[in-house]
Design a protein around this motif. Structure first.
Motif, mmCIF file in Angstrom:
data_model
loop_
_atom_site.group_PDB
_atom_site.id
_atom_site.type_symbol
_atom_site.label_atom_id
_atom_site.label_comp_id
_atom_site.label_asym_id
_atom_site.label_seq_id
_atom_site.Cartn_x
_atom_site.Cartn_y
_atom_site.Cartn_z
ATOM 1 N N GLU A 202 0.874 -1.131 -0.159
ATOM 2 C CA GLU A 202 -0.047 -0.127 -0.057
ATOM 3 C C GLU A 202 0.602 0.911 -0.539
ATOM 4 N N ALA A 203 2.028 1.250 0.539
ATOM 5 C CA ALA A 203 2.344 2.282 0.586
ATOM 6 C C ALA A 203 3.086 2.820 -0.794
ATOM 7 N N THR A 204 4.155 1.747 -1.441
ATOM 8 C CA THR A 204 4.958 1.660 -2.878
ATOM 9 C C THR A 204 3.670 2.429 -4.178
ATOM 10 N N HIS A 205 2.733 1.024 -3.880
ATOM 11 C CA HIS A 205 1.720 0.903 -5.250
ATOM 12 C C HIS A 205 -0.221 1.276 -4.902
ATOM 13 N N PRO A 206 0.211 2.074 -4.360
ATOM 14 C CA PRO A 206 -1.186 2.514 -2.982
ATOM 15 C C PRO A 206 -2.369 1.888 -4.714
ATOM 16 N N LYS A 207 -2.581 2.283 -6.184
ATOM 17 C CA LYS A 207 -3.621 2.125 -6.687
ATOM 18 C C LYS A 207 -3.461 0.216 -6.882
ATOM 19 N N ALA A 208 -2.568 -0.126 -6.755
ATOM 20 C CA ALA A 208 -2.355 -1.752 -7.144
ATOM 21 C C ALA A 208 -3.106 -2.442 -5.988
ATOM 22 N N GLN B 182 -5.002 -0.782 -4.490
ATOM 23 C CA GLN B 182 -6.905 -1.421 -3.706
ATOM 24 C C GLN B 182 -7.226 -2.097 -4.671
ATOM 25 N N VAL B 183 -6.482 -2.287 -5.768
ATOM 26 C CA VAL B 183 -7.522 -2.916 -7.269
ATOM 27 C C VAL B 183 -7.615 -4.972 -6.646
ATOM 28 N N LEU B 184 -6.508 -5.053 -6.175
ATOM 29 C CA LEU B 184 -6.106 -5.948 -5.658
ATOM 30 C C LEU B 184 -6.728 -6.566 -4.079
ATOM 31 N N LYS B 185 -8.023 -5.854 -3.464
ATOM 32 C CA LYS B 185 -8.538 -5.842 -2.341
ATOM 33 C C LYS B 185 -9.564 -4.921 -3.297
ATOM 34 N N ALA C 166 -5.259 3.375 -22.175
ATOM 35 C CA ALA C 166 -4.674 2.754 -22.539
ATOM 36 C C ALA C 166 -3.147 2.849 -21.090
ATOM 37 N N SER C 167 -2.696 4.575 -21.257
ATOM 38 C CA SER C 167 -1.435 4.773 -20.624
ATOM 39 C C SER C 167 -1.466 4.127 -19.361
ATOM 40 N N GLU C 168 -2.911 4.779 -18.653
ATOM 41 C CA GLU C 168 -3.161 3.972 -17.032
ATOM 42 C C GLU C 168 -3.300 2.819 -17.138
ATOM 43 N N ALA C 169 -3.969 1.971 -17.613
ATOM 44 C CA ALA C 169 -3.935 0.217 -18.002
ATOM 45 C C ALA C 169 -2.783 0.299 -17.598
ATOM 46 N N GLU C 170 -1.858 0.163 -18.858
ATOM 47 C CA GLU C 170 -0.526 -0.400 -19.029
ATOM 48 C C GLU C 170 0.650 -0.070 -17.787
ATOM 49 N N GLN C 171 0.266 1.298 -17.122
ATOM 50 C CA GLN C 171 0.872 1.583 -15.984
ATOM 51 C C GLN C 171 0.314 0.602 -14.456
ATOM 52 N N LEU C 172 -0.778 0.641 -14.077
ATOM 53 C CA LEU C 172 -1.907 -0.641 -13.110
ATOM 54 C C LEU C 172 -1.630 -1.686 -12.936
ATOM 55 N N THR C 173 -1.106 -2.608 -14.806
ATOM 56 C CA THR C 173 -1.022 -3.827 -14.747
ATOM 57 C C THR C 173 0.429 -4.097 -14.337
ATOM 58 N N SER C 174 1.384 -2.937 -14.203
ATOM 59 C CA SER C 174 2.723 -3.450 -14.295
ATOM 60 C C SER C 174 2.943 -3.607 -13.244
ATOM 61 N N GLU C 175 2.329 -2.165 -12.374
ATOM 62 C CA GLU C 175 2.527 -2.148 -10.729
ATOM 63 C C GLU C 175 1.799 -3.248 -10.486
ATOM 64 N N ILE C 176 0.875 -3.876 -10.499
ATOM 65 C CA ILE C 176 0.213 -5.684 -10.436
ATOM 66 C C ILE C 176 1.054 -6.333 -10.625
ATOM 67 N N ASP C 177 1.564 -6.930 -11.395
ATOM 68 C CA ASP C 177 2.695 -8.001 -12.612
ATOM 69 C C ASP C 177 3.360 -7.498 -10.685
ATOM 70 N N GLN C 178 4.123 -6.318 -10.771
ATOM 71 C CA GLN C 178 5.133 -6.089 -9.674
ATOM 72 C C GLN C 178 4.629 -7.097 -8.031
ATOM 73 N N VAL C 179 3.863 -6.308 -7.656
ATOM 74 C CA VAL C 179 3.262 -6.334 -6.329
ATOM 75 C C VAL C 179 3.050 -7.756 -6.537
ATOM 76 N N LEU C 180 2.210 -8.308 -7.374
ATOM 77 C CA LEU C 180 2.320 -9.928 -7.118
ATOM 78 C C LEU C 180 3.118 -10.562 -7.175
ATOM 79 N N GLN C 181 4.247 -10.487 -7.764
ATOM 80 C CA GLN C 181 5.670 -11.230 -7.975
ATOM 81 C C GLN C 181 6.528 -10.838 -6.687
ATOM 82 N N GLU C 182 6.376 -9.763 -6.067
ATOM 83 C CA GLU C 182 6.909 -9.743 -5.210
ATOM 84 C C GLU C 182 6.211 -10.787 -3.581
ATOM 85 N N GLY C 183 4.711 -11.121 -4.001
ATOM 86 C CA GLY C 183 4.279 -11.944 -3.474
ATOM 87 C C GLY C 183 4.168 -13.513 -3.803
#
Length: 515
Positions: free
Chosen positions: A38-44, A46-49, A64-81
């Motif tokens: 939540e501290a580093t990627h708040p939008k991602a 929120q979507v996951l929750k 589309a640019s916002e979608a690309e950034q959001l999917t990239s952040e979600i990929d990064q967050v999920l990879q860390e988990g």
């Protein structure tokens, strides 16, 4: 065997699918992963929750640019988990999608029936149904018992269509009504239905396959929309069912209007028969509950909210105080008024109410007409919408539900019946003795033995006789208060003396205190 050695401890690093707690463990791990980011990627986070259903992540953004950034952040967050994303599907091409084109096509085919049970055409950005139904043969064709329908088989086929948004509600409500009729007739679960019911259900199940040709927009915001929309909620009821439907009215840049279907819900009327006005009120309750759900989930902020019903009786109840009515009506009025403002409720003629379709049912082919597009008047300014008109003979029905209060008045009998006395002197003395007795009871001075009683106390004093006389006069004048206020005795110039009795100026001069 080394019995004296401590046992080895092994910990599973992944969820073992098939175990009962596996789904809960997976969701808990996903939520903890989101909270950690939540501290580093708040939008991602929120979507996951908030936007995860089972193993699908469903979210929507404007660019589309916002979608690309959001999917990239979600990929990064999920990879860390420790989670791995198999792929993304969007209605517009995203960077990196072309590299996984073959994998994405396989995923699209697999996910058609997984996203809330509704297939999504990402090219046209439309939701559609995919009904895989094996219709049994007609009962006239050989009468094979395996192909004939029972109540259990009918319910099994109806339940295969999962429709959380409710776009197919006008079709499915016909199935609900049919199932209720089977229940009323008392058929067992595995009892073969009679030939007339077999024919009706076979025809209906064939018609359900036409849902494969039905599509409706996923996006609630049309192109060229400006400002904020108007949320329109319609409610209606019939003798067999009641329901609601929700639309968004948008104003476009060219001055025209566009309408989007949002949600619908239906229920069959209870087996215990109740009046249609009460069913209309029940539909209004459902509209209030649906409104609460929509406002909780809708990311848009409507400019205004309008509730519409074609029942003037229900509308009159909603605009009244609930405590004035019987418990059934009062409880529902209270719930409606706690979630909505009575000023938001408007009248719409029955022929213009799209909720009429969900309360009576529609064939599949008519879903693409008014039900999908919304009523015609939503494509006009609010000033041109149907105006509310008084409908006769509604007051009788409204009054029939009003709480009836019975007033019970008890007539107090006089202790002394003056009609039984022919002498004024005797009446005064009896009254004086009664008043004296009451005073002794109040003062708790009652003496049981006559030995210690003062002889003077047994006799009535002049003051006690005068008090008794004033008491009798006051009782006689108790019915004159309103008449004196109305001025019936103006010519006598009445006034109230120190004892609280009426006197006239003339009688006071003559020495009498009787009016």
């Amino acid at each position: 065997m080394q019995t004296d050695r401590k046992p080895d401890v092994y910990i599973m690093k992944v969820v073992t699918f098939g175990d009962k707690p596996a789904p809960a463990m997976a969701q808990l791990a996903l939520r903890m992963t989101a909270e950690a980011a939540e501290a580093t990627h708040p939008k991602a986070a929120q979507v996951l929750k908030e936007s995860v259903y089972m193993d699908d992540i469903c979210d929507s953004v404007r660019e589309a640019s916002e979608a690309e950034q959001l999917t990239s952040e979600i990929d990064q967050v999920l990879q860390e988990g420790g989670f791995k994303v198999k792929g993304w599907t969007s209605n517009e091409a995203l960077k990196g999608e072309s590299k996984k084109e073959g994998e994405t096509r396989i995923l699209e085919a697999a996910l058609e029936d997984k996203v809330l049970g509704i297939a999504w055409d990402n090219q046209q950005d439309m939701f559609f149904y995919k009904v895989k139904e094996t219709v049994p043969s007609s009962p006239n064709d050989g009468k094979n018992e395996e192909s004939l329908l029972t109540k259990r088989k009918v319910l099994s086929r109806i339940a295969r269509i999962f429709d959380p948004i409710g776009f197919a509600a006008p079709v499915l409500v016909r199935a609900k009504i049919g199932m209720q009729q089977l229940w009323q007739r008392g058929y067992d679960w595995d009892e073969l239905l009679p030939s007339d019911q077999q024919k009706w259900w076979v025809t209906f199940l064939k018609e359900m396959q036409d849902l494969n040709n039905v599509k409706y927009e996923r996006c609630l915001t049309p192109p060229m929309a400006i400002g904020q929309p108007t949320l329109c909620i319609f409610a209606d009821a019939s003798e067999v069912a009641f329901g609601v439907c929700v639309y968004l009215q948008w104003k476009l840049e060219d001055g025209k209007y566009a309408v989007r279907f949002v949600l619908a819900k239906s229920r069959v009327a209870p087996l215990k028969k109740i009046t249609v006005p009460r069913l209309e009120l029940q539909a209004a309750v459902m509209a209030a509950r649906v409104y609460t759900t929509v406002m909780k989930e809708l990311r848009l902020q409507p400019e205004s909210v309008i509730f519409m019903t074609d029942s003037m009786i229900a509308l009159s109840w909603i605009r009244s105080e609930g405590r004035r009515f019987k418990p059934f009506v009062a409880a529902r009025i209270g719930e409606i008024q706690s979630h909505t403002n009575p000023a938001q409720w408007k009248y719409v003629p029955g022929e213009l109410n799209p909720a009429d379709d969900v309360s009576r049912g529609l064939p599949v082919k008519k879903l693409s007409e008014r039900w999908k597009q919304g009523p015609a008047f939503l494509y006009r300014p609010k000033e041109e919408w149907p105006s509310e008109k008084a409908v006769p003979d509604t007051e009788t029905e409204v009054e029939s539900e009003r709480r009836k209060i019975n007033h019970i008045s008890a007539k107090q009998n006089d202790v002394i019946d003056v009609k039984k006395f022919s002498s004024w002197r005797k009446l005064i003395r009896v009254t004086a003795y009664v008043l004296k007795f009451v005073e002794k009871l109040k003062a708790a001075r009652w003496i049981r033995s006559d030995d210690n009683v003062d002889p003077d106390e047994r006799c009535l004093s002049t003051a006690q006789l005068q008090k008794a006389e004033r008491f009798l006069i006051k009782e006689a004048q108790s019915t004159l208060h309103q008449r004196v206020k109305n001025g019936d005795f103006k010519t006598l110039s009445p006034f109230v003396d120190k004892g609280g009795n009426y006197q006239s100026r003339w009688t006071a001069r003559q020495g009498s205190d009787i009016l």
